[in-house]
Structures are given as C-alpha cells and as structure tokens.
Design an enzyme around this catalytic site. Sequence first.
Site, PDB file in Angstrom:
ATOM      1  N   LYS A  18       0.877  -1.183   0.000  1.00  0.00           N
ATOM      2  CA  LYS A  18       0.000   0.000   0.000  1.00  0.00           C
ATOM      3  C   LYS A  18       0.906   1.221   0.000  1.00  0.00           C
ATOM      4  CE  LYS A  18      -4.042   0.684   2.335  1.00  0.00           C
ATOM      5  NZ  LYS A  18      -5.154   0.712   1.381  1.00  0.00           N
TER       6      LYS A  18
HETATM    7  N1  PPE Z   1      -7.620  -2.330  -3.059  1.00  0.00           N
HETATM    8  C1  PPE Z   1      -7.133  -1.081  -2.882  1.00  0.00           C
HETATM    9  C2  PPE Z   1      -6.454  -0.412  -3.998  1.00  0.00           C
HETATM   10  C3  PPE Z   1      -7.280  -0.465  -1.633  1.00  0.00           C
HETATM   11  O1  PPE Z   1      -6.802   0.756  -1.458  1.00  0.00           O
HETATM   12  C4  PPE Z   1      -7.965  -1.128  -0.594  1.00  0.00           C
HETATM   13  C5  PPE Z   1      -8.168  -0.451   0.726  1.00  0.00           C
HETATM   14  C6  PPE Z   1      -8.462  -2.429  -0.828  1.00  0.00           C
HETATM   15  C7  PPE Z   1      -8.255  -2.993  -2.078  1.00  0.00           C
HETATM   16  C8  PPE Z   1      -9.138  -3.228   0.233  1.00  0.00           C
HETATM   17  O2  PPE Z   1      -8.224  -3.608   1.236  1.00  0.00           O
HETATM   18  P1  PPE Z   1      -8.689  -3.856   2.743  1.00  0.00           P
HETATM   19  O3  PPE Z   1      -8.993  -2.527   3.324  1.00  0.00           O
HETATM   20  O4  PPE Z   1      -7.512  -4.505   3.386  1.00  0.00           O
HETATM   21  O5  PPE Z   1      -9.874  -4.743   2.691  1.00  0.00           O
HETATM   22  N2  PPE Z   1      -8.389   0.950   0.648  1.00  0.00           N
HETATM   23  C9  PPE Z   1      -8.237   1.770   1.835  1.00  0.00           C
HETATM   24  C10 PPE Z   1      -8.176   3.239   1.463  1.00  0.00           C
HETATM   25  C11 PPE Z   1      -9.395   4.060   1.508  1.00  0.00           C
HETATM   26  C12 PPE Z   1      -9.106   5.548   1.399  1.00  0.00           C
HETATM   27  O6  PPE Z   1      -9.868   6.247   0.717  1.00  0.00           O
HETATM   28  O7  PPE Z   1      -8.144   6.042   2.005  1.00  0.00           O
HETATM   29  C13 PPE Z   1      -9.270   1.417   2.883  1.00  0.00           C
HETATM   30  O8  PPE Z   1     -10.319   0.846   2.573  1.00  0.00           O
HETATM   31  O9  PPE Z   1      -9.005   1.707   4.045  1.00  0.00           O
END
Ligand code: PPE
Length: 304
Positions: free
Chosen positions: A158
């Site tokens: 990330k």
């Molecule tokens: N793909 C991406 C690109 C991504 O950023 C997230 C989380 C996910 C999948 C899902 O991952 P998880 O949260 O572990 O289930 N995105 C974060 C950023 C949001 C933001 O606007 O800042 C989040 O959901 O916290």
Amino acid sequence: MVERTEKVWMNGALVAFDEARVGILTHTLHYGLGVFEGIRAYEGPSGGAVFRLREHVERLLRSAHIMQMEVPFGREALESAVVETLRANGMKEGYVRPLVWLGEGAMGLLPADNPVEVAIAVWPWGAYLGDEGLERGIRAKVSSYTRHHPNIFMTQSKTCGNYVNSILAKREVTRLGYDEAIMLDPDGKVAEASGENVFIVRGGLLKTPPLGSVLDGITRDAVLRIARDEGIEVVEQSFTRDELYVADEAFLTGTAAEVTPIREVDDRRIGAGRRGPLTEKIQTIYFDAVRGRAPRYESWLTEL
Ligand code: PPE
C-alpha cells in the site's frame, strides 16, 4: 473536511493534533515513497474493538519491506500504538490511518539516510460510499485508466504513490456521475476498484480476481473466509468486464467501503439492480463480525 481529533501518535509518542507536522523537504511529500494502512474500529455490545489489527499491522510492515523502508517500530509496538491512539481520543469506533514516510534529509531519488518516520491518526468515518450505497448498491464505471502492472507499481504494497492512479480513476468517474471506479489490469481483466476489491456472484459461485494485480485486501480475505464457512463455493479467478455485466450480483470490499453492493456497471444493471441475496448475507455476517456479534469471528477483534 475530516473531523480533527485531539491526539496523533507520532514517532513513539502522542502529540496534539497541531503538533503532528512535517517539514517541506519531507522526501515522501515530493516523490510518494511511503506506505500506509487503513483500519477500522467498531463499537459492539461489549465496547469498542479494532478489526483485524494484527493483519493490518503485518501488511504495513510487508509494504515497508517491499519498499525497503526500515520501520523503527515492531509489530507489537505498532499494535499498541493503534489502540493507544484510539483510546487517547476517546474513540470506540472510527478509522485509523498509520503512515510510514521518509523524512527530511537527502533530496533526489536516492534517499539513503532519510529517517523513516511513523504516525497514526484517527478520525470518525461513516459509510465510505454512503449509507444508501450500503443498502441499495452503488453505480460503478470502468475507468479509462489501467491498474498498475506489478513491474510498474507493486500491488502488494500500500504505497502512497500508487494512489495517484486511484485518484485519477475515481475523479474521472465521479465527475461523470458514478460512485466508484473499477479498474482493469494491463491484460484487460477486472482488477480492483480505486480503493476496494471486487467480487461477483453467478449461479451461486463467488468469484474475485486472484492476487497479482490487486491488493491482498483484508476485507477480501474476511469475505472469502465467511463465504467458505457458509458453504458458498468461491474461486479466485480473473474475469472480464463483460462477465461483470452479466453477473447475478457484484460487490466491493474494503476497510473503508466495508461490503458495498454494486447495482450498476457502465450503465448495465447488475442482476436485479439492487443488493443481491448472497451479498446481503455476507454483508450481514461481516457487520456482525466487526461489531462483535459473531462469536465465530471473535479472534478478529482487539478490544479497546
Ligand atoms: N484495493 C485497494 C487499492 C485499496 O486501497 C484497498 C483499501 C483495498 C483494495 C481493500 O483492502 P482492505 O482494506 O484490506 O480490505 N483501501 C483503503 C483506502 C481508503 C481511502 O480512501 O483512504 C481502505 O479501505 O481503508
């Protein structure tokens, strides 16, 4: 604007919100090499708890490892820091943002000795794609921007800079009146949304793209586990945008977005054009789990 809280954890100590500042030559601010997490805490019948804290902190450390950043705090210290920050702000529920960045030192693209710094901020955050989105489903559009090829931007980290791609896609589709952007990988297969993983259901089979061009989402993992526990057949397999158009149901998963149904993609109705039955079932179990109402998933919670 996001609500300011009282305290931020910064490099080992809680400081007042306004004291949590960085200098103008902070390396990450210029070049984007930093890593972050997004975690949620929820209030349940027996108080507040952080959802899958260990997995989030482990992923933060993996992101840093991929980006060759030596984080000066270990897993346990970071876990305690998250809990401490929520408590210091009197929050039983909210969003937690740990951020690891390169501080001031060298400029240029070889930041050899710049300090690796860490902060944890928290804020109250409601439904990311709206309360109505959670219930009725959202309208998505496939973005004209391609998701990262792993040899351009590694997707298992990330990384701050990765999100420029997400912002471009999200801005593009929201300006056109849609709620969220779905992105295709360099081969043209569905990858993920700007900040969520994507799932489809067809003929009772739950499908999500395999890791490779998508983030190893912790909500994705929770949903796969819930589905298997419910005896739903699941596969991690690539699919095209037209397979998405003809799905019976589709939904997004993410810490921020939780489990959000998709009711429309590229102006095509998905299934009945509303939250599908399997989506609703998984969503209900997910919310029970995060709010401490599902004994089976108690181990996912760290009490505050
Ligand atoms: N793909 C991406 C690109 C991504 O950023 C997230 C989380 C996910 C999948 C899902 O991952 P998880 O949260 O572990 O289930 N995105 C974060 C950023 C949001 C933001 O606007 O800042 C989040 O959901 O916290």
